[in-house]
Design an enzyme around this catalytic site. Sequence first.
Site, short mmCIF file in Angstrom:
data_model
loop_
_atom_site.label_atom_id
_atom_site.label_comp_id
_atom_site.label_asym_id
_atom_site.label_seq_id
_atom_site.Cartn_x
_atom_site.Cartn_y
_atom_site.Cartn_z
N CYS A 163 -0.53 4.15 2.05
CA CYS A 163 -0.41 3.99 3.50
C CYS A 163 1.03 4.25 3.94
O CYS A 163 1.29 4.98 4.88
CB CYS A 163 -0.75 2.57 3.94
SG CYS A 163 -2.35 1.99 3.43
N ASP A 164 1.96 3.59 3.28
CA ASP A 164 3.33 3.51 3.81
C ASP A 164 4.35 4.36 3.07
O ASP A 164 5.49 4.49 3.52
CB ASP A 164 3.80 2.03 3.78
CG ASP A 164 2.85 1.14 4.58
OD1 ASP A 164 2.24 1.65 5.53
OD2 ASP A 164 2.70 -0.02 4.22
N CYS A 193 0.83 -1.20 0.00
CA CYS A 193 0.00 0.00 0.00
C CYS A 193 0.87 1.26 0.00
O CYS A 193 1.34 1.69 1.06
CB CYS A 193 -0.94 -0.01 1.20
SG CYS A 193 -1.99 1.46 1.29
#
Length: 550
Positions: free
Chosen positions: A377-378, A374
Amino acid sequence: MSGQKTNEKSGEGEDWLLPEENRDHLRGLFAEMREPLSLEVFTKDGQNDSYNEAVVRFMRDLDRLGDKVKVLFHKIGEGRAEKLKVFRSPTILIEPDKYPIRYTGAPLGEEARTFIGTIMLVSRGVSGLSELSLALLSSLDETRHVRVFVSPACPYCPGQAANALKAAIARPGLVSAEVVETGENRELTVKYQAHSVPLTVINETFRQKGFYPEERFILELVGLKPSEELIGKAKAEAGIGEETTEVDVVVVGAGPSGLTAAMYAERSGLKAVVLEKGVVGGQVALTPEVENYPGFKRIGGIQLMELIAGQARQYCQVREGEEVREVKINERIEAVTDRAAYKAKALILATGAASRKLGVPGEKKFFGRGVSVCASCDGWNYKDKNVIMIGGGNTALTEALYLKNIGVNVTVVHRRDSFRAEERLQESLAREGVPALMNTVVKEFIGHETGLTSVRLEDVNTGEQKEMPVSGAFVAIGWIPNSKLAAGIGVKLDEAGYIAADRSMRTNVPRVYACGDVIGGVRQIVTAVGGGATAAVSLFEDISNPYWRK
Ligand SMILES: Cc1cc2nc3c(=O)[nH]c(=O)nc-3n(C[C@H](O)[C@H](O)[C@H](O)COP(=O)(O)OP(=O)(O)OC[C@H]3O[C@@H](n4cnc5c(N)ncnc54)[C@H](O)[C@@H]3O)c2cc1C
Protein backbone atom coordinates in the site's frame (compact mmCIF):
# COMPACT_ATOMS: atom_id res chain seq x y z
CA MET A 1 -11.58 24.00 -27.39
CA SER A 2 -7.81 24.42 -27.57
CA GLY A 3 -5.49 21.46 -27.39
CA GLN A 4 -3.85 19.16 -29.75
CA LYS A 5 -5.73 16.13 -31.05
CA THR A 6 -3.83 12.87 -31.49
CA ASN A 7 -3.09 11.15 -34.78
CA GLU A 8 -5.72 9.41 -36.83
CA LYS A 9 -7.83 6.78 -35.11
CA SER A 10 -6.58 3.61 -36.80
CA GLY A 11 -3.22 3.61 -35.08
CA GLU A 12 -2.46 0.11 -36.35
CA GLY A 13 1.21 -0.62 -36.58
CA GLU A 14 1.98 2.22 -34.18
CA ASP A 15 3.73 1.91 -30.89
CA TRP A 16 1.17 0.77 -28.30
CA LEU A 17 1.62 0.89 -24.53
CA LEU A 18 -1.24 -1.48 -23.80
CA PRO A 19 -0.86 -5.15 -24.70
CA GLU A 20 -3.14 -6.43 -27.46
CA GLU A 21 -5.32 -8.40 -25.04
CA ASN A 22 -6.09 -5.23 -22.99
CA ARG A 23 -6.74 -3.22 -26.14
CA ASP A 24 -9.28 -5.79 -27.32
CA HIS A 25 -10.97 -5.74 -23.94
CA LEU A 26 -11.14 -1.92 -23.93
CA ARG A 27 -12.36 -1.77 -27.53
CA GLY A 28 -15.26 -3.99 -26.48
CA LEU A 29 -15.98 -1.79 -23.45
CA PHE A 30 -15.78 1.48 -25.35
CA ALA A 31 -18.13 0.13 -27.99
CA GLU A 32 -20.76 0.02 -25.21
CA MET A 33 -20.30 3.70 -24.32
CA ARG A 34 -23.47 5.71 -24.64
CA GLU A 35 -22.07 9.20 -25.23
CA PRO A 36 -18.64 10.18 -26.53
CA LEU A 37 -16.49 11.99 -24.03
CA SER A 38 -13.30 13.96 -23.86
CA LEU A 39 -10.25 13.36 -21.73
CA GLU A 40 -7.96 16.35 -21.31
CA VAL A 41 -4.36 15.64 -20.43
CA PHE A 42 -2.05 18.30 -19.01
CA THR A 43 1.70 17.92 -18.76
CA LYS A 44 4.73 20.06 -18.11
CA ASP A 45 8.23 19.12 -19.20
CA GLY A 46 10.57 18.59 -16.29
CA GLN A 47 7.81 17.67 -13.82
CA ASN A 48 7.32 13.88 -13.41
CA ASP A 49 8.65 13.25 -16.91
CA SER A 50 8.49 9.46 -16.82
CA TYR A 51 4.86 9.59 -15.61
CA ASN A 52 4.02 12.23 -18.24
CA GLU A 53 5.34 9.91 -20.89
CA ALA A 54 3.38 6.92 -19.54
CA VAL A 55 0.18 8.98 -19.33
CA VAL A 56 0.57 10.38 -22.84
CA ARG A 57 1.14 6.90 -24.26
CA PHE A 58 -1.78 5.44 -22.27
CA MET A 59 -4.08 8.24 -23.43
CA ARG A 60 -2.96 7.89 -27.04
CA ASP A 61 -3.88 4.23 -26.83
CA LEU A 62 -7.34 5.08 -25.47
CA ASP A 63 -7.83 7.66 -28.21
CA ARG A 64 -7.10 5.09 -30.89
CA LEU A 65 -9.49 2.45 -29.55
CA GLY A 66 -12.65 3.77 -31.15
CA ASP A 67 -14.57 6.96 -31.85
CA LYS A 68 -16.08 7.51 -28.43
CA VAL A 69 -13.04 8.66 -26.45
CA LYS A 70 -11.39 11.86 -27.61
CA VAL A 71 -8.13 12.85 -25.98
CA LEU A 72 -6.81 16.41 -25.98
CA PHE A 73 -3.30 17.21 -24.87
CA HIS A 74 -2.37 20.53 -23.27
CA LYS A 75 0.69 22.08 -21.74
CA ILE A 76 0.52 23.44 -18.20
CA GLY A 77 0.90 27.19 -18.23
CA GLU A 78 -1.19 27.61 -21.38
CA GLY A 79 -4.72 29.00 -21.59
CA ARG A 80 -6.77 25.84 -21.05
CA ALA A 81 -4.67 24.81 -18.04
CA GLU A 82 -4.97 28.28 -16.51
CA LYS A 83 -8.73 28.31 -17.10
CA LEU A 84 -9.21 24.93 -15.44
CA LYS A 85 -6.64 25.67 -12.71
CA VAL A 86 -4.37 22.78 -13.58
CA PHE A 87 -0.87 23.24 -12.19
CA ARG A 88 0.42 19.70 -11.57
CA SER A 89 1.87 17.37 -14.14
CA PRO A 90 0.48 15.00 -15.22
CA THR A 91 -3.20 15.81 -14.66
CA ILE A 92 -6.17 14.26 -16.44
CA LEU A 93 -9.66 15.70 -16.47
CA ILE A 94 -12.63 13.61 -17.54
CA GLU A 95 -15.26 15.54 -19.54
CA PRO A 96 -14.28 18.72 -17.64
CA ASP A 97 -17.00 20.94 -19.04
CA LYS A 98 -19.58 18.73 -17.30
CA TYR A 99 -17.85 16.95 -14.43
CA PRO A 100 -15.39 18.16 -11.77
CA ILE A 101 -13.30 14.98 -11.90
CA ARG A 102 -9.54 15.16 -11.78
CA TYR A 103 -6.67 12.69 -11.68
CA THR A 104 -3.61 14.43 -10.27
CA GLY A 105 -1.00 11.91 -11.34
CA ALA A 106 -0.98 8.95 -13.66
CA PRO A 107 -3.85 6.48 -13.19
CA LEU A 108 -1.55 3.48 -13.42
CA GLY A 109 -1.50 0.19 -11.52
CA GLU A 110 -4.65 -0.49 -9.50
CA GLU A 111 -5.98 2.98 -10.33
CA ALA A 112 -6.28 2.25 -14.06
CA ARG A 113 -9.38 0.15 -13.43
CA THR A 114 -11.16 2.93 -11.52
CA PHE A 115 -10.21 5.35 -14.24
CA ILE A 116 -11.72 3.19 -16.99
CA GLY A 117 -14.77 2.51 -14.79
CA THR A 118 -15.26 6.26 -14.36
CA ILE A 119 -15.05 6.85 -18.12
CA MET A 120 -17.80 4.27 -18.61
CA LEU A 121 -20.04 5.81 -15.92
CA VAL A 122 -19.54 9.34 -17.28
CA SER A 123 -20.40 8.19 -20.79
CA ARG A 124 -23.67 6.74 -19.47
CA GLY A 125 -24.30 9.75 -17.27
CA VAL A 126 -24.91 7.49 -14.27
CA SER A 127 -23.03 7.48 -11.00
CA GLY A 128 -23.27 3.79 -10.16
CA LEU A 129 -24.16 4.70 -6.57
CA SER A 130 -26.72 2.59 -4.71
CA GLU A 131 -30.23 3.92 -4.21
CA LEU A 132 -29.50 4.56 -0.56
CA SER A 133 -26.33 6.50 -1.36
CA LEU A 134 -28.20 8.61 -3.89
CA ALA A 135 -30.92 9.32 -1.36
CA LEU A 136 -28.34 10.35 1.22
CA LEU A 137 -26.50 12.50 -1.28
CA SER A 138 -29.67 14.27 -2.35
CA SER A 139 -29.72 16.10 1.01
CA LEU A 140 -26.36 17.75 0.30
CA ASP A 141 -26.72 21.50 -0.13
CA GLU A 142 -23.12 22.74 0.19
CA THR A 143 -20.00 22.16 -1.88
CA ARG A 144 -17.59 19.34 -1.11
CA HIS A 145 -14.11 18.92 -2.53
CA VAL A 146 -12.89 15.36 -2.05
CA ARG A 147 -9.21 14.49 -2.40
CA VAL A 148 -8.36 10.79 -2.31
CA PHE A 149 -4.67 10.02 -1.92
CA VAL A 150 -3.69 6.72 -3.54
CA SER A 151 -0.72 4.66 -4.70
CA PRO A 152 -0.51 2.26 -7.68
CA ALA A 153 -0.22 -1.01 -5.73
CA CYS A 154 -2.62 -0.23 -2.89
CA PRO A 155 -5.47 -2.76 -2.84
CA TYR A 156 -7.87 -0.51 -0.93
CA CYS A 157 -7.36 2.68 -2.96
CA PRO A 158 -9.51 1.99 -6.05
CA GLY A 159 -12.62 1.42 -3.91
CA GLN A 160 -12.21 4.69 -2.05
CA ALA A 161 -11.36 6.61 -5.23
CA ALA A 162 -14.49 5.15 -6.84
CA ASN A 163 -16.61 6.41 -3.92
CA ALA A 164 -15.45 9.98 -4.52
CA LEU A 165 -15.68 9.80 -8.31
CA LYS A 166 -19.21 8.40 -8.22
CA ALA A 167 -20.32 11.14 -5.84
CA ALA A 168 -18.94 13.76 -8.25
CA ILE A 169 -20.81 12.16 -11.13
CA ALA A 170 -24.03 12.12 -9.11
CA ARG A 171 -23.81 15.74 -7.86
CA PRO A 172 -21.38 17.52 -10.19
CA GLY A 173 -22.65 20.92 -9.13
CA LEU A 174 -21.65 20.38 -5.52
CA VAL A 175 -19.11 17.53 -5.29
CA SER A 176 -15.71 17.61 -6.97
CA ALA A 177 -13.37 14.63 -6.84
CA GLU A 178 -9.60 14.53 -7.17
CA VAL A 179 -7.52 11.35 -7.09
CA VAL A 180 -3.97 12.19 -6.06
CA GLU A 181 -1.10 9.79 -6.75
CA THR A 182 1.13 10.22 -3.71
CA GLY A 183 4.40 9.14 -5.35
CA GLU A 184 4.11 11.85 -8.02
CA ASN A 185 2.89 14.59 -5.69
CA ARG A 186 5.24 14.59 -2.72
CA GLU A 187 4.43 18.14 -1.71
CA LEU A 188 0.69 17.42 -1.43
CA THR A 189 1.41 14.12 0.29
CA VAL A 190 3.49 15.86 2.95
CA LYS A 191 1.04 18.76 3.27
CA TYR A 192 -1.90 16.42 3.92
CA GLN A 193 0.21 13.83 5.76
CA ALA A 194 -0.98 11.13 3.40
CA HIS A 195 1.76 8.62 4.17
CA SER A 196 -0.71 5.75 4.50
CA VAL A 197 -3.17 5.32 1.67
CA PRO A 198 -5.97 5.55 0.88
CA LEU A 199 -6.45 8.79 2.75
CA THR A 200 -9.43 11.00 1.94
CA VAL A 201 -9.58 14.67 2.78
CA ILE A 202 -12.93 16.41 2.37
CA ASN A 203 -13.09 20.21 2.31
CA GLU A 204 -9.49 20.38 3.57
CA THR A 205 -10.29 19.25 7.10
CA PHE A 206 -12.45 16.12 7.40
CA ARG A 207 -10.32 12.98 7.04
CA GLN A 208 -11.13 9.33 6.33
CA LYS A 209 -8.37 6.77 6.71
CA GLY A 210 -8.75 3.64 4.59
CA PHE A 211 -11.48 2.31 2.32
CA TYR A 212 -15.03 3.07 3.38
CA PRO A 213 -18.14 1.21 2.30
CA GLU A 214 -19.97 3.42 -0.17
CA GLU A 215 -22.94 4.39 1.98
CA ARG A 216 -20.73 5.20 4.94
CA PHE A 217 -18.54 7.34 2.72
CA ILE A 218 -21.55 9.25 1.40
CA LEU A 219 -23.03 9.69 4.85
CA GLU A 220 -19.81 11.27 6.10
CA LEU A 221 -19.36 13.28 2.90
CA VAL A 222 -22.72 14.91 3.55
CA GLY A 223 -22.52 15.15 7.35
CA LEU A 224 -18.77 15.74 7.80
CA LYS A 225 -18.93 13.66 10.98
CA PRO A 226 -18.04 10.01 11.76
CA SER A 227 -20.79 7.72 10.44
CA GLU A 228 -21.36 5.95 13.79
CA GLU A 229 -22.65 9.24 15.19
CA LEU A 230 -24.72 10.00 12.10
CA ILE A 231 -26.27 6.50 11.70
CA GLY A 232 -27.31 6.23 15.34
CA LYS A 233 -28.92 9.65 15.24
CA ALA A 234 -30.68 9.06 11.92
CA LYS A 235 -32.04 5.66 12.98
CA ALA A 236 -33.31 7.03 16.26
CA GLU A 237 -34.96 10.01 14.54
CA ALA A 238 -36.62 7.79 11.95
CA GLY A 239 -37.55 5.10 14.49
CA ILE A 240 -35.85 2.48 12.28
CA GLY A 241 -34.94 -0.86 13.81
CA GLU A 242 -32.53 -3.40 12.35
CA GLU A 243 -33.10 -5.03 8.96
CA THR A 244 -32.92 -8.83 9.36
CA THR A 245 -31.80 -11.26 6.67
CA GLU A 246 -32.40 -15.02 6.97
CA VAL A 247 -29.74 -17.39 5.60
CA ASP A 248 -28.46 -20.87 6.41
CA VAL A 249 -24.85 -19.88 7.04
CA VAL A 250 -23.17 -16.63 7.94
CA VAL A 251 -19.49 -16.55 7.05
CA VAL A 252 -17.47 -13.84 8.77
CA GLY A 253 -14.47 -12.73 6.71
CA ALA A 254 -13.87 -12.62 2.95
CA GLY A 255 -10.31 -13.88 2.89
CA PRO A 256 -9.50 -17.11 1.04
CA SER A 257 -10.91 -19.22 3.84
CA GLY A 258 -14.28 -17.51 4.20
CA LEU A 259 -14.88 -17.26 0.46
CA THR A 260 -14.10 -20.94 -0.04
CA ALA A 261 -16.33 -21.92 2.88
CA ALA A 262 -19.24 -19.95 1.40
CA MET A 263 -18.72 -21.50 -2.02
CA TYR A 264 -18.75 -25.02 -0.58
CA ALA A 265 -21.79 -24.26 1.60
CA GLU A 266 -23.79 -22.98 -1.37
CA ARG A 267 -22.74 -25.95 -3.48
CA SER A 268 -24.19 -28.20 -0.75
CA GLY A 269 -27.50 -26.40 -1.16
CA LEU A 270 -27.16 -24.04 1.81
CA LYS A 271 -27.80 -20.30 1.49
CA ALA A 272 -24.71 -18.43 2.61
CA VAL A 273 -23.71 -14.82 3.02
CA VAL A 274 -20.15 -13.57 3.52
CA LEU A 275 -19.74 -10.48 5.70
CA GLU A 276 -16.48 -8.59 5.33
CA LYS A 277 -15.53 -5.52 7.31
CA GLY A 278 -13.16 -4.21 4.65
CA VAL A 279 -12.83 -5.40 1.08
CA VAL A 280 -12.50 -8.95 -0.21
CA GLY A 281 -9.09 -10.54 -0.15
CA GLY A 282 -7.98 -10.54 3.48
CA GLN A 283 -4.24 -10.62 3.94
CA VAL A 284 -3.70 -11.96 0.43
CA ALA A 285 -4.73 -8.56 -0.95
CA LEU A 286 -1.65 -7.17 0.81
CA THR A 287 0.62 -9.79 -0.76
CA PRO A 288 2.48 -8.47 -3.81
CA GLU A 289 3.23 -11.91 -5.31
CA VAL A 290 2.09 -15.41 -4.44
CA GLU A 291 4.35 -18.16 -5.69
CA ASN A 292 3.14 -21.14 -3.73
CA TYR A 293 -0.53 -21.48 -4.56
CA PRO A 294 -0.91 -24.61 -6.67
CA GLY A 295 -1.85 -23.97 -10.27
CA PHE A 296 -0.14 -20.59 -10.41
CA LYS A 297 3.60 -20.32 -10.79
CA ARG A 298 3.34 -16.69 -9.83
CA ILE A 299 0.29 -14.48 -9.34
CA GLY A 300 -0.38 -11.10 -7.71
CA GLY A 301 -2.22 -11.43 -4.39
CA ILE A 302 -5.02 -9.12 -5.51
CA GLN A 303 -5.40 -10.98 -8.78
CA LEU A 304 -5.66 -14.32 -7.03
CA MET A 305 -8.29 -12.99 -4.65
CA GLU A 306 -10.27 -11.45 -7.50
CA LEU A 307 -10.45 -14.88 -9.09
CA ILE A 308 -11.54 -16.54 -5.84
CA ALA A 309 -14.02 -13.76 -4.99
CA GLY A 310 -15.41 -13.78 -8.54
CA GLN A 311 -16.08 -17.50 -8.24
CA ALA A 312 -17.64 -17.11 -4.77
CA ARG A 313 -19.91 -14.32 -6.02
CA GLN A 314 -21.36 -16.69 -8.61
CA TYR A 315 -22.82 -18.59 -5.67
CA CYS A 316 -23.54 -16.17 -2.87
CA GLN A 317 -23.60 -12.57 -1.68
CA VAL A 318 -20.32 -11.15 -0.46
CA ARG A 319 -21.08 -8.01 1.52
CA GLU A 320 -18.10 -5.70 1.92
CA GLY A 321 -17.87 -2.97 4.52
CA GLU A 322 -19.96 -4.93 7.02
CA GLU A 323 -18.13 -5.63 10.22
CA VAL A 324 -19.76 -8.22 12.43
CA ARG A 325 -19.75 -6.46 15.76
CA GLU A 326 -21.76 -8.93 17.78
CA VAL A 327 -22.96 -12.52 17.61
CA LYS A 328 -25.94 -13.81 19.60
CA ILE A 329 -26.50 -17.53 20.02
CA ASN A 330 -30.15 -18.43 20.35
CA GLU A 331 -32.33 -20.85 18.45
CA ARG A 332 -30.91 -19.15 15.37
CA ILE A 333 -27.44 -17.64 15.37
CA GLU A 334 -27.53 -13.91 14.83
CA ALA A 335 -24.67 -11.85 13.42
CA VAL A 336 -25.10 -8.11 13.83
CA THR A 337 -23.42 -5.45 11.67
CA ASP A 338 -23.90 -1.68 11.46
CA ARG A 339 -26.33 -2.14 8.60
CA ALA A 340 -28.30 -5.26 9.40
CA ALA A 341 -28.74 -8.46 11.40
CA TYR A 342 -28.32 -11.90 9.82
CA LYS A 343 -30.03 -14.95 11.28
CA ALA A 344 -28.59 -18.34 10.40
CA LYS A 345 -28.44 -22.02 11.31
CA ALA A 346 -24.65 -21.94 11.57
CA LEU A 347 -21.73 -19.57 11.72
CA ILE A 348 -18.28 -19.86 10.17
CA LEU A 349 -15.59 -17.65 11.65
CA ALA A 350 -12.91 -16.98 9.03
CA THR A 351 -11.70 -13.75 10.57
CA GLY A 352 -7.99 -14.32 9.94
CA ALA A 353 -5.27 -12.43 11.70
CA ALA A 354 -4.04 -8.85 12.07
CA SER A 355 -0.52 -7.53 12.25
CA ARG A 356 1.13 -7.45 15.66
CA LYS A 357 2.21 -4.11 17.10
CA LEU A 358 5.61 -3.44 18.62
CA GLY A 359 4.10 -1.47 21.47
CA VAL A 360 6.89 1.09 21.74
CA PRO A 361 6.58 4.88 22.12
CA GLY A 362 5.69 6.72 18.93
CA GLU A 363 4.23 3.69 17.10
CA LYS A 364 0.63 4.81 17.49
CA LYS A 365 1.42 8.50 17.01
CA PHE A 366 3.23 7.95 13.71
CA PHE A 367 0.98 5.18 12.38
CA GLY A 368 -0.06 6.35 8.93
CA ARG A 369 2.58 9.09 9.08
CA GLY A 370 5.68 6.97 8.55
CA VAL A 371 4.84 3.79 10.43
CA SER A 372 3.04 1.24 8.25
CA VAL A 373 2.11 -2.44 8.13
CA CYS A 374 1.50 -2.62 4.38
CA ALA A 375 4.44 -2.32 2.02
CA SER A 376 2.34 -2.84 -1.10
CA CYS A 377 0.00 0.00 0.00
CA ASP A 378 2.50 2.56 1.22
CA GLY A 379 5.85 1.51 -0.23
CA TRP A 380 5.48 3.82 -3.24
CA ASN A 381 5.69 6.84 -0.97
CA TYR A 382 9.24 5.96 -0.03
CA LYS A 383 10.94 5.61 -3.41
CA ASP A 384 14.62 6.62 -3.00
CA LYS A 385 14.02 7.14 0.72
CA ASN A 386 15.48 5.28 3.70
CA VAL A 387 13.14 2.97 5.55
CA ILE A 388 13.41 0.01 7.88
CA MET A 389 11.51 -3.27 7.74
CA ILE A 390 11.11 -4.70 11.23
CA GLY A 391 10.92 -8.49 11.49
CA GLY A 392 12.64 -11.67 10.42
CA GLY A 393 9.89 -13.95 9.09
CA ASN A 394 8.56 -14.61 5.58
CA THR A 395 6.38 -11.51 5.57
CA ALA A 396 9.19 -9.16 6.60
CA LEU A 397 11.60 -10.51 4.02
CA THR A 398 9.01 -10.68 1.22
CA GLU A 399 8.02 -7.08 1.88
CA ALA A 400 11.65 -5.92 2.16
CA LEU A 401 12.33 -7.45 -1.25
CA TYR A 402 9.25 -5.77 -2.64
CA LEU A 403 10.40 -2.37 -1.32
CA LYS A 404 13.88 -2.88 -2.73
CA ASN A 405 12.32 -3.78 -6.06
CA ILE A 406 10.36 -0.52 -6.27
CA GLY A 407 13.41 1.58 -5.46
CA VAL A 408 13.13 2.08 -1.70
CA ASN A 409 16.35 2.01 0.37
CA VAL A 410 15.31 -0.60 2.88
CA THR A 411 17.21 -2.04 5.84
CA VAL A 412 15.85 -5.03 7.72
CA VAL A 413 15.93 -4.75 11.51
CA HIS A 414 15.65 -8.05 13.37
CA ARG A 415 15.88 -8.80 17.06
CA ARG A 416 17.59 -12.22 16.68
CA ASP A 417 20.90 -13.31 15.13
CA SER A 418 19.19 -15.29 12.34
CA PHE A 419 16.02 -15.02 10.27
CA ARG A 420 13.01 -17.28 10.68
CA ALA A 421 12.07 -16.80 7.01
CA GLU A 422 12.41 -19.52 4.36
CA GLU A 423 15.92 -20.14 3.05
CA ARG A 424 14.86 -19.03 -0.44
CA LEU A 425 13.85 -15.58 0.83
CA GLN A 426 17.05 -15.21 2.85
CA GLU A 427 19.04 -15.98 -0.29
CA SER A 428 17.08 -13.43 -2.30
CA LEU A 429 17.66 -10.80 0.37
CA ALA A 430 21.41 -11.42 0.26
CA ARG A 431 21.42 -11.52 -3.56
CA GLU A 432 19.56 -8.20 -3.73
CA GLY A 433 22.03 -6.66 -1.27
CA VAL A 434 19.38 -5.60 1.28
CA PRO A 435 21.28 -4.67 4.47
CA ALA A 436 20.17 -6.19 7.76
CA LEU A 437 20.74 -5.08 11.34
CA MET A 438 20.61 -8.27 13.39
CA ASN A 439 20.24 -8.47 17.19
CA THR A 440 18.60 -5.06 17.04
CA VAL A 441 15.28 -3.80 18.34
CA VAL A 442 13.34 -0.59 17.83
CA LYS A 443 12.87 1.26 21.10
CA GLU A 444 11.11 4.38 19.83
CA PHE A 445 9.66 6.05 16.74
CA ILE A 446 10.68 9.70 16.61
CA GLY A 447 9.40 12.57 14.48
CA HIS A 448 7.47 15.79 14.38
CA GLU A 449 4.07 16.93 13.16
CA THR A 450 4.77 16.09 9.51
CA GLY A 451 5.74 12.51 10.29
CA LEU A 452 8.44 10.04 11.24
CA THR A 453 12.03 11.22 10.99
CA SER A 454 14.04 8.54 12.84
CA VAL A 455 13.98 5.44 14.98
CA ARG A 456 15.89 4.72 18.17
CA LEU A 457 17.52 1.30 17.92
CA GLU A 458 19.09 -0.83 20.60
CA ASP A 459 21.66 -3.61 20.25
CA VAL A 460 20.17 -6.45 22.31
CA ASN A 461 23.64 -7.81 23.21
CA THR A 462 25.39 -4.63 24.27
CA GLY A 463 22.42 -2.42 25.17
CA GLU A 464 23.98 0.32 23.07
CA GLN A 465 21.45 2.70 21.53
CA LYS A 466 21.62 4.83 18.39
CA GLU A 467 19.25 6.99 16.37
CA MET A 468 18.78 6.08 12.72
CA PRO A 469 17.23 8.69 10.41
CA VAL A 470 14.40 7.11 8.37
CA SER A 471 11.35 8.33 6.52
CA GLY A 472 9.38 5.14 7.01
CA ALA A 473 9.21 2.03 9.16
CA PHE A 474 7.31 -1.11 8.20
CA VAL A 475 6.33 -3.42 11.04
CA ALA A 476 6.12 -7.12 10.14
CA ILE A 477 6.63 -8.94 13.40
CA GLY A 478 3.87 -11.47 13.16
CA TRP A 479 0.16 -11.69 13.56
CA ILE A 480 -2.47 -11.87 16.21
CA PRO A 481 -5.63 -13.86 15.54
CA ASN A 482 -8.88 -11.93 15.14
CA SER A 483 -10.63 -14.05 17.73
CA LYS A 484 -12.37 -11.46 19.90
CA LEU A 485 -15.76 -12.14 18.32
CA ALA A 486 -15.29 -15.87 18.99
CA ALA A 487 -14.26 -15.29 22.59
CA GLY A 488 -17.40 -13.19 23.08
CA ILE A 489 -19.65 -16.21 22.42
CA GLY A 490 -17.69 -18.64 24.54
CA VAL A 491 -15.57 -20.23 21.80
CA LYS A 492 -12.44 -21.78 23.32
CA LEU A 493 -9.12 -20.21 22.37
CA ASP A 494 -5.63 -21.66 22.79
CA GLU A 495 -2.95 -19.94 24.85
CA ALA A 496 -1.87 -17.83 21.87
CA GLY A 497 -5.44 -16.63 21.28
CA TYR A 498 -6.16 -18.83 18.23
CA ILE A 499 -9.57 -20.53 18.02
CA ALA A 500 -9.39 -24.16 19.10
CA ALA A 501 -11.06 -26.13 16.28
CA ASP A 502 -11.06 -29.87 15.67
CA ARG A 503 -10.26 -31.65 12.39
CA SER A 504 -13.78 -30.89 11.16
CA MET A 505 -13.29 -27.19 11.98
CA ARG A 506 -15.91 -27.46 14.72
CA THR A 507 -15.41 -25.29 17.77
CA ASN A 508 -16.64 -26.16 21.26
CA VAL A 509 -19.82 -24.13 20.57
CA PRO A 510 -22.32 -26.18 18.54
CA ARG A 511 -23.11 -24.67 15.10
CA VAL A 512 -20.00 -22.45 15.23
CA TYR A 513 -17.07 -23.39 12.96
CA ALA A 514 -13.72 -21.72 12.39
CA CYS A 515 -11.13 -21.94 9.62
CA GLY A 516 -8.05 -20.28 8.17
CA ASP A 517 -5.49 -18.19 10.03
CA VAL A 518 -7.76 -17.62 13.01
CA ILE A 519 -7.22 -21.25 14.06
CA GLY A 520 -3.41 -20.99 13.75
CA GLY A 521 -1.27 -23.79 12.35
CA VAL A 522 0.43 -23.41 8.98
CA ARG A 523 -1.33 -20.12 8.10
CA GLN A 524 -1.07 -20.19 4.33
CA ILE A 525 -3.57 -19.69 1.52
CA VAL A 526 -3.77 -23.39 0.75
CA THR A 527 -4.51 -24.30 4.35
CA ALA A 528 -7.04 -21.46 4.57
CA VAL A 529 -9.00 -22.67 1.54
CA GLY A 530 -8.72 -26.28 2.74
CA GLY A 531 -10.07 -25.28 6.14
CA GLY A 532 -12.90 -23.30 4.55
CA ALA A 533 -13.99 -26.31 2.50
CA THR A 534 -13.80 -28.61 5.55
CA ALA A 535 -15.85 -26.21 7.71
CA ALA A 536 -18.62 -26.02 5.09
CA VAL A 537 -18.76 -29.77 4.53
CA SER A 538 -18.83 -30.44 8.29
CA LEU A 539 -21.59 -27.97 8.94
CA PHE A 540 -23.64 -29.38 6.07
CA GLU A 541 -23.36 -32.83 7.65
CA ASP A 542 -24.10 -31.45 11.11
CA ILE A 543 -27.16 -29.48 9.99
CA SER A 544 -28.55 -32.65 8.37
CA ASN A 545 -27.64 -34.78 11.37
CA PRO A 546 -26.96 -32.58 14.43
CA TYR A 547 -24.32 -34.19 16.64
CA TRP A 548 -25.29 -31.87 19.51
CA ARG A 549 -28.76 -33.43 19.67
CA LYS A 550 -27.43 -36.98 20.04
C1 LIG B 1 2.36 -9.85 3.40
C2 LIG B 1 1.85 -11.26 3.40
C3 LIG B 1 2.33 -12.19 2.49
C4 LIG B 1 1.83 -13.49 2.46
N1 LIG B 1 2.27 -14.33 1.49
C5 LIG B 1 1.72 -15.57 1.38
C6 LIG B 1 2.11 -16.43 0.32
O1 LIG B 1 2.93 -16.07 -0.52
N2 LIG B 1 1.54 -17.66 0.27
C7 LIG B 1 0.61 -18.10 1.17
O2 LIG B 1 0.12 -19.20 1.04
N3 LIG B 1 0.23 -17.29 2.19
C8 LIG B 1 0.76 -16.04 2.32
N4 LIG B 1 0.37 -15.23 3.35
C9 LIG B 1 -0.58 -15.76 4.35
C10 LIG B 1 -2.02 -15.74 3.82
O3 LIG B 1 -2.30 -14.47 3.33
C11 LIG B 1 -2.98 -16.13 4.92
O4 LIG B 1 -2.66 -17.42 5.38
C12 LIG B 1 -4.43 -16.15 4.43
O5 LIG B 1 -4.79 -14.88 3.93
C13 LIG B 1 -5.39 -16.54 5.54
O6 LIG B 1 -6.67 -16.48 5.04
P1 LIG B 1 -7.95 -16.28 5.97
O7 LIG B 1 -9.12 -16.28 5.07
O8 LIG B 1 -7.91 -17.26 7.08
O9 LIG B 1 -7.74 -14.87 6.69
P2 LIG B 1 -7.48 -13.40 6.15
O10 LIG B 1 -6.83 -13.42 4.84
O11 LIG B 1 -6.82 -12.69 7.26
O12 LIG B 1 -8.95 -12.82 5.96
C14 LIG B 1 -9.79 -12.61 7.08
C15 LIG B 1 -10.82 -11.57 6.71
O13 LIG B 1 -11.76 -11.46 7.77
C16 LIG B 1 -12.14 -10.08 7.90
N5 LIG B 1 -12.69 -9.88 9.24
C17 LIG B 1 -12.05 -10.00 10.44
N6 LIG B 1 -12.92 -9.72 11.45
C18 LIG B 1 -14.10 -9.42 10.87
C19 LIG B 1 -15.38 -9.06 11.40
N7 LIG B 1 -15.62 -8.95 12.71
N8 LIG B 1 -16.39 -8.81 10.53
C20 LIG B 1 -16.18 -8.92 9.18
N9 LIG B 1 -14.99 -9.26 8.64
C21 LIG B 1 -13.98 -9.52 9.48
C22 LIG B 1 -10.84 -9.35 7.64
O14 LIG B 1 -11.08 -8.00 7.27
C23 LIG B 1 -10.23 -10.17 6.52
O15 LIG B 1 -10.57 -9.68 5.25
C24 LIG B 1 0.85 -13.91 3.41
C25 LIG B 1 0.37 -12.99 4.35
C26 LIG B 1 0.85 -11.67 4.34
C27 LIG B 1 0.31 -10.69 5.32
